[in-house]
Design a protein around this motif. Structure first.
Motif, PDB file in Angstrom:
ATOM      1  N   SER A  58       0.821  -1.199   0.000  1.00  0.00           N
ATOM      2  CA  SER A  58       0.000   0.000   0.000  1.00  0.00           C
ATOM      3  C   SER A  58       0.854   1.248   0.000  1.00  0.00           C
ATOM      4  N   PRO A  59       0.598   2.192  -0.920  1.00  0.00           N
ATOM      5  CA  PRO A  59       1.416   3.383  -1.047  1.00  0.00           C
ATOM      6  C   PRO A  59       1.091   4.453  -0.030  1.00  0.00           C
ATOM      7  N   ALA A  60      -0.081   4.349   0.630  1.00  0.00           N
ATOM      8  CA  ALA A  60      -0.478   5.422   1.532  1.00  0.00           C
ATOM      9  C   ALA A  60       0.201   5.274   2.879  1.00  0.00           C
ATOM     10  N   ARG A  61       0.345   6.378   3.607  1.00  0.00           N
ATOM     11  CA  ARG A  61       0.873   6.312   4.967  1.00  0.00           C
ATOM     12  C   ARG A  61      -0.187   5.783   5.912  1.00  0.00           C
ATOM     13  N   THR A  62       0.223   5.400   7.100  1.00  0.00           N
ATOM     14  CA  THR A  62      -0.688   4.707   8.001  1.00  0.00           C
ATOM     15  C   THR A  62      -1.486   5.634   8.895  1.00  0.00           C
ATOM     16  N   ARG A 190      -7.821  -1.385  -1.882  1.00  0.00           N
ATOM     17  CA  ARG A 190      -6.818  -2.115  -1.104  1.00  0.00           C
ATOM     18  C   ARG A 190      -5.405  -1.778  -1.588  1.00  0.00           C
ATOM     19  N   SER A 191      -5.259  -1.368  -2.859  1.00  0.00           N
ATOM     20  CA  SER A 191      -3.957  -0.991  -3.413  1.00  0.00           C
ATOM     21  C   SER A 191      -3.619   0.473  -3.169  1.00  0.00           C
ATOM     22  N   ILE A 192      -4.555   1.219  -2.563  1.00  0.00           N
ATOM     23  CA  ILE A 192      -4.365   2.663  -2.391  1.00  0.00           C
ATOM     24  C   ILE A 192      -4.106   3.036  -0.945  1.00  0.00           C
ATOM     25  N   ILE A 193      -4.785   2.366  -0.004  1.00  0.00           N
ATOM     26  CA  ILE A 193      -4.622   2.702   1.415  1.00  0.00           C
ATOM     27  C   ILE A 193      -4.278   1.447   2.206  1.00  0.00           C
ATOM     28  N   PHE A 406     -13.641  -5.483   8.897  1.00  0.00           N
ATOM     29  CA  PHE A 406     -13.127  -6.775   9.339  1.00  0.00           C
ATOM     30  C   PHE A 406     -12.849  -7.690   8.149  1.00  0.00           C
ATOM     31  N   ILE A 407     -13.793  -7.776   7.233  1.00  0.00           N
ATOM     32  CA  ILE A 407     -13.609  -8.644   6.066  1.00  0.00           C
ATOM     33  C   ILE A 407     -12.491  -8.122   5.171  1.00  0.00           C
ATOM     34  N   PHE A 408     -12.458  -6.808   4.956  1.00  0.00           N
ATOM     35  CA  PHE A 408     -11.408  -6.180   4.151  1.00  0.00           C
ATOM     36  C   PHE A 408     -10.033  -6.528   4.716  1.00  0.00           C
ATOM     37  N   ALA A 409      -9.889  -6.494   6.028  1.00  0.00           N
ATOM     38  CA  ALA A 409      -8.597  -6.736   6.656  1.00  0.00           C
ATOM     39  C   ALA A 409      -8.168  -8.191   6.561  1.00  0.00           C
ATOM     40  N   LYS A 410      -9.116  -9.110   6.456  1.00  0.00           N
ATOM     41  CA  LYS A 410      -8.792 -10.525   6.490  1.00  0.00           C
ATOM     42  C   LYS A 410      -8.672 -11.165   5.113  1.00  0.00           C
TER      43      LYS A 410
END
Length: 485
Positions: A58-62, A190-193, A406-410
């Motif tokens: 991911s290119p974005a900062r956290t 998901r590829s951006i953040i 939750f689903i996005f993270a898993k």
């Protein structure tokens, strides 16, 4: 997965089937309550693979502040917002146009059902398509098709040449295309953040959707009053803007080619693409992965019941008002009430989404959804519809944020499209028939009994949430790495 109300994931309006923006319980932009659990898409695993992949690609900062500083996120947000506005404009007018052309509530209801069947059938294969091809190009292609198709409806309506068969063909065609391509937007996020920023991004999306719901339907009603073709002209312009904004995205999607089938980077050569299997192999892999996750299967069941109950009630409300001859502006205010509730709910979600346990949130919000819609079983008065709609919108953003986050993270990056499409199908399969059921039952058993049928689905959902320890024990975001999907 799909939002109870919009999501994006997806195209939530009946004309596009959608999907997909949240794990929303509703996948229908004409009804803001459809984008909650998805979709998405729409409302979006193996724990280690998903987490490591996101962190490294991911290119974005956290930090949450980095969202608006990231030009790629701004371009993505603009494209997503423009398509959401387009959905709101044309989604509101579809039922009114269908009824004006046929003078039949069942026909208008079955058109919405046919569009959702087309969208969800296409979405079954769309997720694999999105995972195999450049997502930016798919987003642009979807925007071009939307601009052309809704521009054609605008031109035919303005010239007085539109017939119901032609209108139905355009609706089904738009739904099919959106089903194939619509999940590319959420999958690309998901590829951006990074995963850590997703709850914040989702709360922003919910707030944005709430504003659109708040202003979109009344504006659509006003535009419709000026001419049936006006909402479709605006929708066509919005899709064009979405395509232009998507063209400004500069995201390196080749990182997906450097991720093996186990979700880990190809250590031998990070610059070489891993050989892909056939379309059928990837399609089967996505379904196998999804069906083996027990918690995900339970969450899709919960989403399916929420989507069916909430969407069914709001389809009943809309068709009841259309059949009663209520003017378009007053019909639009029902969606405005939902949007107002969602806007307040989005503010709440932004404050609690980082620390509220998913299981606790599901219990509270499922009970709230049932309680807020129950008054319509005893009264079909317009003020009761407005108040219930307002209150029902409150829990939607929190449900979407928790479930989708939750689903996005898993789910690993490379699996986002396929998991989104398979879970969307299961979440929205019963919802496909909400319009047809509502349109068929209203003339025979009346509004209150029709609402009672959909309330039973919401009651069943509450029972499942309370009876499933695996769901009640899903923790807050800071402990998602300890949970299994």
């Amino acid at each position: 997965m799909t939002d109870i109300t919009d999501s994006n994931t997806t195209d939530n309006s009946p004309a596009d089937g959608s999907n997909t923006r949240s794990a929303t319980v509703v996948d229908d932009r004409s009804d803001p309550t459809t984008d909650t659990i998805t979709s998405t898409a729409t409302a979006e695993t193996p724990i280690t693979a998903a987490t490591n992949t996101t962190a490294s690609t991911s290119p974005a900062r956290t930090t949450h502040a980095s969202l608006w500083r990231n030009p790629q996120y701004r371009a993505w947000f603009t494209a997503d917002t423009a398509s959401a506005v387009g959905l709101a404009m044309k989604g509101f007018a579809i039922s009114l146009v269908a009824f004006s052309l046929t003078k039949s509530l069942p026909t208008a209801g079955w058109l919405a059902t046919a569009s959702m069947i087309a969208a969800q059938t296409a979405d079954v294969f769309g997720g694999t398509l999105v995972d195999r091809h450049n997502r930016k190009r798919l987003i642009i292609l979807n925007a071009i098709c939307g601009a052309v198709l809704w521009g054609a409806v605008f031109a035919l309506l303005a010239s007085g040449l539109l017939t119901f068969p032609v209108f139905a063909v355009v609706i089904v065609a738009a739904s099919t295309i959106n089903g194939l391509l619509g999940s590319a937007t959420n999958a690309m996020l998901r590829s951006i953040i990074p995963t850590a920023d997703y709850p914040k991004a989702q709360s922003l999306n919910q707030g944005r959707d709430s504003v659109i719901a708040l202003a979109g339907s009344p504006l659509g009603g006003v535009l419709y009053a000026f001419g049936m073709w006006v909402p479709f002209a605006v929708a066509s312009i919005m899709y064009a803007i979405a395509g232009i904004s998507a063209g400004m995205l500069r995201v390196d999607e080749h990182v997906r080619d450097m991720i093996g089938r186990n979700g880990e980077r190809n250590a031998a050569n990070d610059t070489s693409a891993v050989a892909r299997g056939s379309f059928v192999d990837d399609f089967v892999e996505g379904w196998r992965w999804t069906l083996r996750r027990r918690t995900l299967m339970t969450l899709t069941t919960i989403a399916a019941l929420l989507n069916f109950g909430v969407n069914g009630i709001f389809q009943s409300v809309q068709l009841q008002l259309v059949g009663s001859g209520v003017d378009s502006v007053r019909i639009g205010f029902v969606s405005t009430a939902v949007g107002a509730g969602m806007l307040i709910g989005a503010v709440i979600a932004a404050r609690v989404c980082d620390r509220l346990a998913v299981g606790t949130g599901l219990v509270v919000m499922s009970v709230a959804a049932l309680a807020t819609l129950a008054p319509m079983i005893v009264s079909d008065a317009y003020p009761v519809m407005l108040v219930s709609s307002l209150l029902c919108g409150l829990p939607v953003p929190t449900i979407n944020t928790l479930l989708m986050g939750f689903i996005f993270a898993k789910v690993p990056t490379k699996m986002q499209g396929r998991v989104n499409s398979s879970s969307n199908l299961m979440c929205l399969l019963p919802t496909m028939f909400c319009s047809a059921i509502a349109g068929s039952l209203l003339p025979t058993i009346g509004f209150r009994m029709t609402v009672a049928l959909f309330l039973l689905a919401l009651a069943a959902n509450v029972a499942i949430v309370l009876a499933m320890p695996a769901v009640r024990s899903i923790p807050a975001a800071d402990r998602w790495n300890e949970a299994e999907l």
